[in-house]
Write an enzyme that holds these catalytic residues in place. Structure first.
Site, PDB file in Angstrom:
ATOM      1  N   ASP A  97       0.784  -1.240   0.000  1.00  0.00           N
ATOM      2  CA  ASP A  97       0.000   0.000   0.000  1.00  0.00           C
ATOM      3  C   ASP A  97       0.814   1.288   0.000  1.00  0.00           C
ATOM      4  O   ASP A  97       0.366   2.313   0.491  1.00  0.00           O
ATOM      5  CB  ASP A  97      -0.918  -0.009   1.236  1.00  0.00           C
ATOM      6  CG  ASP A  97      -0.140  -0.255   2.519  1.00  0.00           C
ATOM      7  OD1 ASP A  97       1.074   0.024   2.531  1.00  0.00           O
ATOM      8  OD2 ASP A  97      -0.738  -0.727   3.506  1.00  0.00           O
ATOM      9  N   GLU A 119      -0.239  -9.172  -0.929  1.00  0.00           N
ATOM     10  CA  GLU A 119      -0.830  -8.609   0.302  1.00  0.00           C
ATOM     11  C   GLU A 119      -2.075  -7.777  -0.056  1.00  0.00           C
ATOM     12  O   GLU A 119      -2.257  -6.627   0.350  1.00  0.00           O
ATOM     13  CB  GLU A 119       0.169  -7.772   1.105  1.00  0.00           C
ATOM     14  CG  GLU A 119      -0.242  -7.574   2.558  1.00  0.00           C
ATOM     15  CD  GLU A 119       0.744  -6.743   3.368  1.00  0.00           C
ATOM     16  OE1 GLU A 119       0.702  -5.509   3.292  1.00  0.00           O
ATOM     17  OE2 GLU A 119       1.569  -7.350   4.094  1.00  0.00           O
ATOM     18  N   GLU A 133      -2.198   5.172   2.815  1.00  0.00           N
ATOM     19  CA  GLU A 133      -2.111   3.751   2.448  1.00  0.00           C
ATOM     20  C   GLU A 133      -3.462   3.116   2.120  1.00  0.00           C
ATOM     21  O   GLU A 133      -3.549   2.252   1.243  1.00  0.00           O
ATOM     22  CB  GLU A 133      -1.401   2.958   3.558  1.00  0.00           C
ATOM     23  CG  GLU A 133       0.097   3.213   3.670  1.00  0.00           C
ATOM     24  CD  GLU A 133       0.446   4.475   4.451  1.00  0.00           C
ATOM     25  OE1 GLU A 133      -0.474   5.153   4.977  1.00  0.00           O
ATOM     26  OE2 GLU A 133       1.649   4.798   4.532  1.00  0.00           O
ATOM     27  N   HIS A 215       6.442   5.395  12.555  1.00  0.00           N
ATOM     28  CA  HIS A 215       6.701   6.258  11.395  1.00  0.00           C
ATOM     29  C   HIS A 215       5.456   6.803  10.730  1.00  0.00           C
ATOM     30  O   HIS A 215       5.547   7.655   9.856  1.00  0.00           O
ATOM     31  CB  HIS A 215       7.501   5.480  10.353  1.00  0.00           C
ATOM     32  CG  HIS A 215       6.730   4.340   9.751  1.00  0.00           C
ATOM     33  ND1 HIS A 215       5.859   4.517   8.707  1.00  0.00           N
ATOM     34  CD2 HIS A 215       6.673   3.024  10.064  1.00  0.00           C
ATOM     35  CE1 HIS A 215       5.305   3.346   8.396  1.00  0.00           C
ATOM     36  NE2 HIS A 215       5.783   2.427   9.213  1.00  0.00           N
ATOM     37  N   ARG A 217       2.503   8.480   8.871  1.00  0.00           N
ATOM     38  CA  ARG A 217       2.281   9.863   8.461  1.00  0.00           C
ATOM     39  C   ARG A 217       1.200  10.543   9.310  1.00  0.00           C
ATOM     40  O   ARG A 217       1.338  11.696   9.706  1.00  0.00           O
ATOM     41  CB  ARG A 217       1.842   9.841   6.994  1.00  0.00           C
ATOM     42  CG  ARG A 217       2.206  11.033   6.168  1.00  0.00           C
ATOM     43  CD  ARG A 217       1.996  10.672   4.703  1.00  0.00           C
ATOM     44  NE  ARG A 217       3.239  10.264   4.094  1.00  0.00           N
ATOM     45  CZ  ARG A 217       4.034  11.086   3.413  1.00  0.00           C
ATOM     46  NH1 ARG A 217       3.701  12.346   3.251  1.00  0.00           N
ATOM     47  NH2 ARG A 217       5.147  10.662   2.886  1.00  0.00           N
ATOM     48  N   HIS A 248      13.203   5.549  12.652  1.00  0.00           N
ATOM     49  CA  HIS A 248      12.967   5.663  11.203  1.00  0.00           C
ATOM     50  C   HIS A 248      13.642   6.932  10.677  1.00  0.00           C
ATOM     51  O   HIS A 248      13.685   7.950  11.371  1.00  0.00           O
ATOM     52  CB  HIS A 248      11.451   5.718  10.988  1.00  0.00           C
ATOM     53  CG  HIS A 248      10.996   5.534   9.573  1.00  0.00           C
ATOM     54  ND1 HIS A 248      11.165   6.490   8.610  1.00  0.00           N
ATOM     55  CD2 HIS A 248      10.352   4.498   8.963  1.00  0.00           C
ATOM     56  CE1 HIS A 248      10.648   6.062   7.465  1.00  0.00           C
ATOM     57  NE2 HIS A 248      10.143   4.846   7.653  1.00  0.00           N
TER      58      HIS A 248
END
Ligand code: UD1
Ligand code: UDP
Length: 376
Positions: A97, A119, A133, A215, A217, A248
């Site tokens: 994604d 996936e 995503e 991490h 967003r 990250h």
């Protein structure tokens, strides 16, 4: 010969596509398989390629510091065009994604190749969480000809969207294939990993290890400030614990984490780890606090409780089997659930049972067999 192009760009896609690359390469009498990396990630992607010993045929080398979604999306589509036109793959494989996933599936569709989504079918049913995503996987689902779903739940999500049943195969998640590859390689007699040796010096054996990653967003800004405040409180009020946090490389993560957590005795901030070192560290940990998708899938199969710093999950299987609890980025909730796992033995035991909701390590074999039967 069936021509395959496997495209990926970030660390988790690389981890989950590496075993598929290896499996197709075992059948080179049937398949000509080429690998294209967008390099949406650079250092974190190269770590994975090096461990799995994969040399890409094409490297678009696209990562820019603090890149944005608009430019990256456009660059991927534009840069893939000549490769698709020159190689003319029968199948293009994308994973999950990310921006790489959505943009490469679109480019592959333009080229006339059949798009295979690995996936496939994960959904939160909330377009803003995770962002972007959920949109990326929905769009990729619309474009794809073949959907390789990790679980029956994911398959059902696709059927509910009126996707043709015959275009969906439940394979298990390829992350379990990757995990098994990693464990076998690390256990081999001649394997020495410098990072694991360095970690042995960092870890304080007398303390309970809390492993942290993050991490997402949608957690940037206030979410990360809450997370850091919670971690600080957990560390300072539980001196018998040690928090180890491979941070990250996204600057929106690095800045708050290094500013707020740098000088606490029992918090160790370290650079992102190579995959085998991270798997080793997961095994050493008492509990894991994360917003990662992949870590949520790996933890049940090694029996580690996970607190997920998100409000939604597209992976309900581990929540249902009791290994994962969603805590969002609510400071008090993160502290409360961590304290419960530290102080309440029964809660801890219940959450640390081994489960395998995400597969048996044979997902890639199933994908290769399916394509082999399907033909060109
Ligand atoms: C991306 C994916 C996310 C995935 C995550 C895995 C999108 C929109 N996001 O998020 O779905 O869960 O990867 O980690 O596709 N950077 C480096 N070196 C690296 C990697 C990143 O310096 O090796 C820095 C760069 O400044 C880069 C920034 O991180 O611009 C953001 O990278 P990006 O891929 O856009 O977003 P992630 O947050 O990593
Ligand atoms: N991982 C790693 N090194 C680290 C942290 C994580 O190799 O320092 C691995 C982890 O085992 C998992 C994957 O990276 O397989 C998860 O990546 P990430 O959290 O960046 O992305 P997501 O899974 O959320 O998309």
């Amino acid at each position: 010969m069936i021509k395959n192009l496997i495209v990926f760009g970030t660390r988790p896609e690389a981890i989950k596509m590496a075993p598929l690359v290896k499996e197709f390469q075992k059948h080179s009498e049937v398949f000509e398989t080429r690998v294209c990396i967008t390099a949406q990630h650079r250092e974190m992607l190269d770590q994975v390629l090096s461990f799995f010993e994969i040399t890409p045929d094409y490297d678009l080398d696209l990562m820019k510091p603090n890149q944005n979604l608009y430019g990256l999306t456009a660059d991927i589509i534009t840069e893939l065009k000549p490769i698709l036109e020159e190689f003319r793959p029968d199948y293009v494989y994308v994973h999950g994604d990310t921006t790489t996933t959505m943009s490469s599936s679109l480019a592959a569709f333009y080229s006339g190749a059949k798009v295979c989504h690995v996936e496939a079918g994960l959904r939160t049913f909330n377009m803003t969480s995770p962002f972007p995503e959920e949109m990326n996987r929905c769009v990729t689902g619309v474009i794809s000809n073949i959907h390789f779903s990790p679980t029956e739940t994911a398959k059902q999500n696709l059927i509910d969207e009126n996707k043709n049943k015959d275009s969906i195969l439940v394979t298990g998640n390829t992350v379990i294939d990757a995990l098994q590859f990693s464990i076998n390689k690390v256990n081999a007699n001649n394997f020495v990993d410098e990072e694991i040796e360095q970690l042995k010096d960092i870890i304080r054996k007398e303390k309970r290890l809390i492993l942290v990653t993050g991490h997402r967003r949608e957690n940037h800004g206030e979410g990360f400030i809450n997370i850091c405040e919670a971690l600080k409180e957990i560390a300072t009020s539980n001196l018998d614990t040690q928090i180890v946090y491979p941070v990250h490389l996204n600057p929106n993560v690095q800045k708050p984490v290094y500013e707020l957590l740098n000088e606490i005795d029992n918090i160790q901030l370290i650079p992102p780890l190579s995959y085998p070192a991270f798997v080793w560290l997961m095994n050493q940990s008492y509990l894991i606090i994360t917003d990662s998708g992949g870590v949520q899938e790996e933890a049940p199969s090694i029996g580690k409780p996970v607190l997920v710093m998100r409000d939604t999950t597209e992976r309900p299987e581990a929540v249902n089997s009791g290994t994962v609890i969603l805590v969002g980025t609510d400071k008090d909730k993160i502290i409360l659930e961590t304290k419960r796992l530290l102080d309440d033995k029964d809660s801890y035991e219940n959450m640390s049972k081994l489960h395998n909701p995400y597969g048996d390590g044979k997902a890639c074999q199933r994908i290769v067999r399916y394509i082999s039967k399907n033909g060109k």
